[in-house]
Design a protein around this motif. Structure first.
Motif, mmCIF file in Angstrom:
data_model
loop_
_atom_site.group_PDB
_atom_site.id
_atom_site.type_symbol
_atom_site.label_atom_id
_atom_site.label_comp_id
_atom_site.label_asym_id
_atom_site.label_seq_id
_atom_site.Cartn_x
_atom_site.Cartn_y
_atom_site.Cartn_z
ATOM 1 N N ALA A 111 0.837 -1.199 0.000
ATOM 2 C CA ALA A 111 0.000 0.000 0.000
ATOM 3 C C ALA A 111 0.869 1.246 0.000
ATOM 4 O O ALA A 111 0.579 2.235 -0.687
ATOM 5 C CB ALA A 111 -0.911 -0.006 1.225
ATOM 6 N N SER A 114 2.443 1.847 -3.293
ATOM 7 C CA SER A 114 1.491 2.386 -4.271
ATOM 8 C C SER A 114 1.208 3.862 -4.021
ATOM 9 O O SER A 114 0.551 4.518 -4.827
ATOM 10 C CB SER A 114 0.184 1.596 -4.225
ATOM 11 N N LEU A 116 -0.206 5.121 -1.140
ATOM 12 C CA LEU A 116 -1.311 5.373 -0.213
ATOM 13 C C LEU A 116 -0.777 6.099 1.013
ATOM 14 O O LEU A 116 0.371 5.881 1.413
ATOM 15 C CB LEU A 116 -1.909 4.018 0.211
ATOM 16 N N ARG A 117 -1.622 6.930 1.626
ATOM 17 C CA ARG A 117 -1.169 7.665 2.809
ATOM 18 C C ARG A 117 -0.804 6.685 3.926
ATOM 19 O O ARG A 117 -1.466 5.664 4.118
ATOM 20 C CB ARG A 117 -2.252 8.620 3.294
ATOM 21 N N ILE A 120 -3.513 5.582 6.395
ATOM 22 C CA ILE A 120 -4.500 4.667 5.812
ATOM 23 C C ILE A 120 -3.880 3.287 5.607
ATOM 24 O O ILE A 120 -4.488 2.245 5.952
ATOM 25 C CB ILE A 120 -5.032 5.215 4.461
ATOM 26 N N ALA A 121 -2.651 3.284 5.093
ATOM 27 C CA ALA A 121 -1.973 2.004 4.828
ATOM 28 C C ALA A 121 -1.829 1.202 6.119
ATOM 29 O O ALA A 121 -2.097 -0.012 6.154
ATOM 30 C CB ALA A 121 -0.616 2.257 4.207
ATOM 31 N N LEU A 161 -3.517 -4.847 -0.999
ATOM 32 C CA LEU A 161 -4.135 -3.906 -1.934
ATOM 33 C C LEU A 161 -5.371 -4.525 -2.600
ATOM 34 O O LEU A 161 -5.828 -4.053 -3.642
ATOM 35 C CB LEU A 161 -3.122 -3.484 -2.999
#
Lengths: 221, 842
Positions: A111, A114, A116-117, A120-121, A161
């Protein structure tokens, strides 16, 4: 329903010294969403080569491998990396966790790669760890976890993911029978809406599979 | 062991880049050491050669003070000792008058004495006929052959000479072969009778030194009680002080070697990591630990030998450049060494090899021991990876070592400073891993926010492999710290000296016998008549005279200056500055000064000797011991062993004669400095060859002396930075090698090559920032503080702290650039890691 993974007349050969090794010969097959497939065969039959081609880690010598309709040999290295990130989750026999990262950080890695913050991850990684029963071991390093626990972390990472294609290479090969059984059961719990391909020697895996593909000398038997 | 060694050597052949890297790191360190050693010993030998050239075959030299001289009567006293040969000697500089006034070094020798001939000997000795003519012809001189040729002089020619006592016509009595001697002295030579020399230089009845042979040192000391007696091969106090200034180069060489140690350590670690399985297999099939250890160490000692050999040769090449800096620095205190050359001797050659190979052995021993100590079972197992979580014990040991190191450094002793450098580096090597763990952990979040996952991974990698990273941070940071500390010291010195020169020197032009640049501290004097000559020059509004000499005090030469007190105060009044002159202006102090009862001392003299204002000191002068009161402290940076200020008349009485060292002139308000300088030059031409220096030029001279002292250090720091660069490259490659599997896995789960390479680059960036910060902060605290104390201990100068912001910024930016450049190859190596084989089950 379109196939998520397709092999069309795929051959893969390697040069080893003076001799040519034909790992896969003219293999054609397709995998549908939601399907759990076991690939079995003796050592050296071409199972791992098949998995590497399915995971876009390798490209065929001839023929085509399509993932979500995209031919892997038409992508460059970076394109294949993106494809793996978004579409494929891997589970390896030796877990292949990053030894310097905690369980939570390992699961969050895809994550984070990729983009993602972080918050959040980590939140999603924590909930995945809860789902594989390792919520309490999130901050542990791989070396502090048992083999079964490491494989559960690897599974959580593979799903981080929401990859629609899960490829497992001998996921129970390095575990005792009871733990191996637990892992297979756990994989089964995540099969909804996802294609799972398990390369295995384990008879239990064959038992939980919707379909079994047997490979011998690089050909589908 | 032979097959093991063969395997090891083949492995080295497979990695020529790494072998070159280690050899290069060792070679640089050794080159720095060898060039420093050759230059310093070359200068030392030049000083000794010059002394030997003066003294002929004498064994010992008797001196009074550096310029005060000895009574003639001492020669007679010494000659009463049976078998003793004593030759009086006077040495001074004079001007050969003419359309092109030039300098001539005059030696006063005793040609009437057989002793003189016995002592001198060889090709520089006047033949008996010439010596006899020198006795018979009044005011005769024997000149060196080159000088005679240049001037067209032959026996009977008249040579008009100006000395501090006035002009005199000398008659050429003969010519001597000067091959070698003028090279040693760096000057043309004229020999006159010693008594004539005494008259010419205003020191009747006084000689500079006596060269002696035919007696033991102990016996001579008892006969010449109250005078300085030393071997001709022993350096004078001034020479020792001058050489002490350049010995800091050894400290830099030591730092370079320590940095090189880290590079060797990490290179050996890389090789061992790559061959861990081979080593484990060899252990499994029966090779003993000793066999393996010997094979690995032998392999690296061989590399060390190649590096050391290259270093010795490179050092020999580098020595001529280092020599220029060393000679310049020494000459600013001791205007003797003009033609020093560095010589490669067998001991130097062997010492360089031994240090290089020893360093490699020491650095390779740690990873080699660790490798052969590993359980073969564990090493053969796939994916063995053990983390080192806590470095706390090492941290506290490191803190203690750094504290001891810094503590030792402020004691000022040179040997202790070298030990302190070593301890501080070792301490840093121990404490830095824990610092890396904590700081990398702290910056993980920020790095993640700024650079995404590569940023996080970069910080995480550093946190998880703190030792490897720490070594390189220390290596590069250490080199940069030297740059910062030297800059801080130089800036402090520059600020202080510029302010001091502008505030304390109330003149516009200083007239001296030789240029400030070459002989700031020369003992050449001017005739007193120049005072009137200069004062009559149109555009000169005011003049005063200053005499300078040296006096032995507590094992060192202290500078003594005599001012024309009243004109000096008037010059300050006209100049609008008073600085410490207000102390002289005080009526009580002035009375004491003029009566010769009191003296002013520079702050560094008080600091070095521990003497206090109001107390008395005993100073040896040509006129006996001077018991004098310390009236007050003055700020002065003229002489690193301290300065004493008295009145000119008092000095002339105690030091005899009335020569001047400086005639200082103020320029009238509407006159142009350059025009007045030209006029002074013209007006003095017939009287003496003088040098004219204005205040800004003196500032320039001070800056040049400082640059000469630090230029060699600057060059060495840049070389040390190259070693740091290699270290970082190595460290990152180790990281890539250690994490091949991890890299393969990250690529397998979707990390792009770009992200991977950014991770390596960001890791390098963090190392660069760490090294830059360590260099900047360490340079100020860990470098500048000890250096300041060392300077204080050696010279008594205590400079203000001037933070070199620009240099510090350059250091941080430079470190980041160096680190980023060092990351290029590791980035490529990371991108080349094959995904499939890396993650494959073993």
């Amino acid at each position: 329903m379109p196939h998520i993974l397709e092999f069309e007349n795929v051959s893969r050969s390697y040069q080893e010294g003076a001799s040519q090794i034909h790992a896969l010969r003219d293999v054609s097959m397709a995998f549908s969403p939601g399907e759990l497939v076991a690939v079995v065969g003796p050592s050296g039959s071409g199972k791992s080569t098949l998995l590497h081609l399915a995971g876009a880690l390798d490209t065929p010598t001839s023929g085509a491998v399509r993932i979500n309709g995209q031919r892997t040999d038409q992508l460059n290295e970076e394109g294949r990396a993106r494809l793996r990130l978004k579409t494929i989750g891997f589970v390896f026999q030796f877990f292949n966790l990053i030894p310097t990262l905690s369980a939570l950080e390992n699961v969050a890695a895809p994550a984070l790669i990729s983009g993602l913050r972080t918050s959040i991850a980590y939140h999603e990684a924590a909930s995945l760890l809860e789902r594989v029963g390792l919520g309490a071991r999130a901050s542990h390093l791989p070396e502090q976890l048992s083999g079964g626990e490491q494989q559960r972390v690897a599974l959580a990472r593979a799903l981080s993911l929401g990859a629609p294609l899960l490829l497992a290479d001998e996921p129970t090969g390095n575990l005792d029978s009871e733990t191996g059984h637990q892992i297979l059961r756990l994989i089964g719990e995540f099969r909804e809406g996802r294609t799972i391909v398990i390369v295995t020697h384990d008879a239990k895996a064959e038992a939980v599979a919707d379909r079994v593909i047997r490979i011998k000398d690089g050909r589908v038997d | 062991m032979r097959p093991l060694l063969l395997a090891g050597l083949r492995n080295l052949f497979r990695h020529p880049g790494r072998v070159l890297q280690v050899a290069f790191a060792v070679a640089l360190g050794i080159a720095l050491f060898v060039s420093s050693y050759m230059s310093i010993s070359g200068v030392e030998r030049s000083i000794q050669r010059a002394a030997r050239a003066v003294a002929g075959n004498a064994d010992w030299v008797v001196t009074g003070s550096a310029a005060g001289g000895l009574p003639d009567s001492l020669v007679d006293r010494l000659r009463q000792v049976p078998g003793l040969v004593a030759a009086p000697f006077v040495k001074a500089s004079a001007t050969v008058l003419g359309p092109r006034p030039t300098k001539l070094q005059i030696w006063g020798i005793d040609t009437r004495s057989d002793a003189m001939l016995k002592l001198f000997g060889g090709q520089h000795t006047p033949d008996p006929e010439t010596a006899a003519r020198m006795v018979l012809v009044p005011n005769s001189v024997i000149v060196s052959s080159t000088f005679a040729k240049d001037r067209g002089l032959k026996r009977g020619s008249i040579l008009p000479i100006a000395s501090s006592s006035g002009a005199i016509n000398l008659t050429v009595a003969g010519v001597i072969d000067d091959s070698g001697i003028t090279q040693s002295l760096g000057a043309e030579l004229g020999l006159v009778d010693v008594q004539l020399a005494e008259q010419m230089f205003g020191q009747p009845g006084r000689i500079d030194s006596i060269q002696v042979s035919g007696i033991s040192l102990d016996r001579l000391k008892t006969v010449a009680t109250g005078y300085e007696v030393r071997s001709l091969d022993e350096l004078s106090p001034a020479a020792r002080d001058a050489l002490l200034r350049v010995q800091s180069l050894y400290g830099l060489s030591l730092v370079a070697m320590l940095i090189g140690c880290f590079v060797v350590f990490s290179s050996v670690q890389v090789t061992i990591l790559e061959r861990m399985k081979v080593i484990a297999t060899l252990r499994a099939i029966g090779a003993s630990r000793v066999q393996l250890l010997s094979a690995i160490l032998l392999e690296w000692v061989l590399v060390g030998f190649i590096g050391s050999l290259a270093g010795v040769l490179f050092g020999a090449l580098l020595s001529s450049a280092v020599l220029r800096g060393v000679t310049g620095s020494v000459n600013s205190m001791l205007p003797v060494v003009s033609v020093a050359h560095a010589e490669m001797t067998w001991p130097t050659f062997l010492l360089g090899l031994a240090i290089g190979m020893g360093t490699v052995l020491a650095a390779a021993a740690i990873p080699s021991f660790a490798a052969v100590g590993e359980s073969p079972l564990l090493a053969l197992r796939p994916h063995t990876y053990r983390l080192r979580h806590q470095q706390l014990t090492a941290f506290w040991v490191g803190v203690c070592l750094v504290a001891v190191g810094l503590g030792l450094s402020i004691t000022g002793s040179y040997a202790r400073t070298l030990i302190s450098i070593t301890l501080t580096f070792l301490g840093l090597a121990l404490l830095m891993p824990q610092v890396m763990v904590v700081s990398a952990h702290r910056v993980r979040g920020t790095m993640s926010k700024l650079f995404g996952y590569p940023g996080f991974l970069a910080a995480d990698n550093l946190q998880k492999a703190p030792q490897r990273t720490a070594f390189n941070v220390i290596a590069l940071g250490g080199a940069l710290a030297i740059l910062v500390s030297t800059s801080a010291l130089v800036d402090g010195f520059t600020v202080s000296t510029h302010r001091w020169i502008r505030a304390s020197l109330p003149f516009d032009i200083s007239v001296t016998a030789s240029g400030f640049g070459n002989s700031t501290y020369s003992e050449e004097t001017l005739p007193r008549t120049l005072l009137q000559t200069v004062s009559r020059v149109p555009g000169v509004s005011f003049v005063y005279g200053v005499r300078k000499s040296f006096a032995p005090f507590e094992g060192h030469d202290v500078m003594v200056i005599g001012l024309q007190t009243v004109p000096y105060l008037e010059a300050h009044r006209r100049h609008g500055t008073l600085n410490w002159a207000h102390l002289i202006a005080d009526p009580d102090n002035r009375r004491e000064l003029l009566a010769g009862h009191g003296i002013f001392a520079s702050e560094n003299f008080l600091a070095l000797t521990g003497k206090q204002v109001g107390k008395y000191l005993d100073l040896r002068t040509p006129n006996g011991v001077w018991h004098v009161k310390l009236l007050g402290p003055i700020e002065d940076y003229s002489w690193p062993r301290g300065l004493l200020v008295t009145d000119l008349d008092v000095m002339n009485h105690l030091w005899r004669g009335n020569a001047l060292t400086y005639v200082d002139a103020q320029v009238a308000e509407l006159s142009q400095l350059s025009t007045v300088k030209g006029r002074i030059s013209e007006a003095t031409r017939a009287e003496y060859a003088v040098a004219l220096t204005d205040r800004e030029q003196i500032i320039g001279v001070a800056d040049t002396v400082l640059r000469q002292s630090t230029s060699a250090a600057d060059a060495q720091v840049w070389l040390a930075s190259i070693i740091g660069f290699l270290g970082i490259g190595n460290s990152l490659i180790i990281g890539v090698l250690q994490r091949r599997r991890e890299i393969g896995l990250l690529r397998a789960i979707g990390m792009s090559n770009g992200q991977l390479q950014r991770t390596v680059a960001l890791e390098a960036l963090l190392i660069g920032i760490g090294a830059g910060l360590l260099g900047a902060a360490g340079g100020l605290v860990g470098g500048w503080m000890p250096l300041r104390h060392f300077t204080f201990a050696v010279t008594g100068y205590l400079f203000p702290c001037v933070v070199p912001w620009a240099e510090m910024a350059k250091v941080v930016v430079g470190a980041v650039v160096v680190a980023t450049l060092a990351a290029v190859i590791p980035m490529r190596r990371a991108a080349e890691v094959p995904v499939l084989t890396s993650i494959a089950a073993e």
